[in-house]
Design a protein around this motif. Structure first.
Motif, PDB file in Angstrom:
ATOM      1  N   UNK A 197      43.745 -37.057  19.970  1.00  0.00           N
ATOM      2  CA  UNK A 197      43.429 -36.246  21.139  1.00  0.00           C
ATOM      3  C   UNK A 197      44.326 -36.618  22.318  1.00  0.00           C
ATOM      4  N   UNK A 198      44.562 -37.906  22.509  1.00  0.00           N
ATOM      5  CA  UNK A 198      45.451 -38.353  23.579  1.00  0.00           C
ATOM      6  C   UNK A 198      46.839 -37.742  23.395  1.00  0.00           C
ATOM      7  N   UNK A 199      47.373 -37.797  22.179  1.00  0.00           N
ATOM      8  CA  UNK A 199      48.705 -37.247  21.916  1.00  0.00           C
ATOM      9  C   UNK A 199      48.740 -35.741  22.167  1.00  0.00           C
ATOM     10  N   UNK A 200      47.705 -35.041  21.714  1.00  0.00           N
ATOM     11  CA  UNK A 200      47.672 -33.588  21.894  1.00  0.00           C
ATOM     12  C   UNK A 200      47.620 -33.212  23.371  1.00  0.00           C
ATOM     13  N   UNK A 201      46.751 -33.842  24.117  1.00  0.00           N
ATOM     14  CA  UNK A 201      46.628 -33.535  25.548  1.00  0.00           C
ATOM     15  C   UNK A 201      47.925 -33.876  26.273  1.00  0.00           C
ATOM     16  N   UNK A 246      54.343 -43.343  26.181  1.00  0.00           N
ATOM     17  CA  UNK A 246      53.958 -42.001  25.725  1.00  0.00           C
ATOM     18  C   UNK A 246      54.768 -40.940  26.465  1.00  0.00           C
ATOM     19  N   UNK A 247      54.890 -41.091  27.760  1.00  0.00           N
ATOM     20  CA  UNK A 247      55.706 -40.143  28.548  1.00  0.00           C
ATOM     21  C   UNK A 247      57.150 -40.156  28.069  1.00  0.00           C
ATOM     22  N   UNK A 248      57.710 -41.350  27.846  1.00  0.00           N
ATOM     23  CA  UNK A 248      59.095 -41.472  27.388  1.00  0.00           C
ATOM     24  C   UNK A 248      59.272 -40.816  26.018  1.00  0.00           C
ATOM     25  N   UNK A 249      58.343 -41.093  25.105  1.00  0.00           N
ATOM     26  CA  UNK A 249      58.456 -40.573  23.738  1.00  0.00           C
ATOM     27  C   UNK A 249      58.371 -39.049  23.743  1.00  0.00           C
ATOM     28  N   UNK A 251      48.816 -32.693  29.866  1.00  0.00           N
ATOM     29  CA  UNK A 251      47.560 -33.190  30.427  1.00  0.00           C
ATOM     30  C   UNK A 251      47.672 -34.650  30.839  1.00  0.00           C
ATOM     31  N   UNK A 252      46.863 -35.032  31.808  1.00  0.00           N
ATOM     32  CA  UNK A 252      46.896 -36.386  32.345  1.00  0.00           C
ATOM     33  C   UNK A 252      46.006 -37.307  31.517  1.00  0.00           C
TER      34      UNK A 252
END
Length: 160
Positions: A129-133, A152-155, A138-139
């Motif tokens: 869910x974190x990856x999808x959002x 995550x932002x970099x990837x 999404x924040x």
């Protein structure tokens, strides 16, 4: 020495994962946070990246170490003298699945499973869910540790 493993894919590690790891670290002399290697599954982060993030996120817990495993978790437990598996439960469906796994693991090896109820704050939280959002802008900064949020932002920026 009472030793437990907190297994998972940790792609990426969330605050819910860390809650279970921290709580398990208070119950056991040593907690091994183990990333499962599944060659058939393509994760967002490589196993090495997940291990590195987990090491950073658990550095404040002196009785934890981070490792990876391939194959049956109970074989890993036997090879590392680990008597218990510590897992978090978010829902009844988690319980149904984890109960079957716990019974199978005990049958195969005698390794016990500790099923810990999650902190209700994280009842909805999953790596998927974190990856999808995050993929859709999404924040998620309040759902993952800061180091994970930055990676995550970099990837995701690399992928677009």
């Amino acid at each position: 020495m009472r030793r437990a493993v907190c297994p998972g894919s940790y792609d990426p590690v969330t605050n819910g994962h860390l809650d279970i790891i921290e709580r398990a670290s208070k119950l056991f002399d040593e907690v091994v946070v183990a990333v499962g290697i599944n060659k058939n599954k393509k994760g967002l982060f490589s196993v090495e990246e997940r291990l590195e993030m987990l090491r950073e996120c658990t550095a404040h817990l002196p009785n934890t170490r981070v490792d990876s495993w391939h194959g049956l978790l109970v074989d890993y437990c036997r090879q590392n003298d680990i008597a218990a598996i510590a897992k978090g439960l978010r829902s009844v469906s988690d319980f149904d699945y984890e109960l079957q796994m716990a019974q199978m693991n005990r049958e195969l090896s005698g390794v016990e499973t500790l099923l810990m109820s999650n902190n209700p704050v994280y009842g909805f939280l999953s790596s998927s869910l974190v990856k999808e959002v995050a993929t859709y802008g999404g924040d998620v900064h309040h759902l993952v540790p800061e180091v994970v949020f930055e990676r995550l932002k970099e990837k995701l920026a690399e992928r677009s």
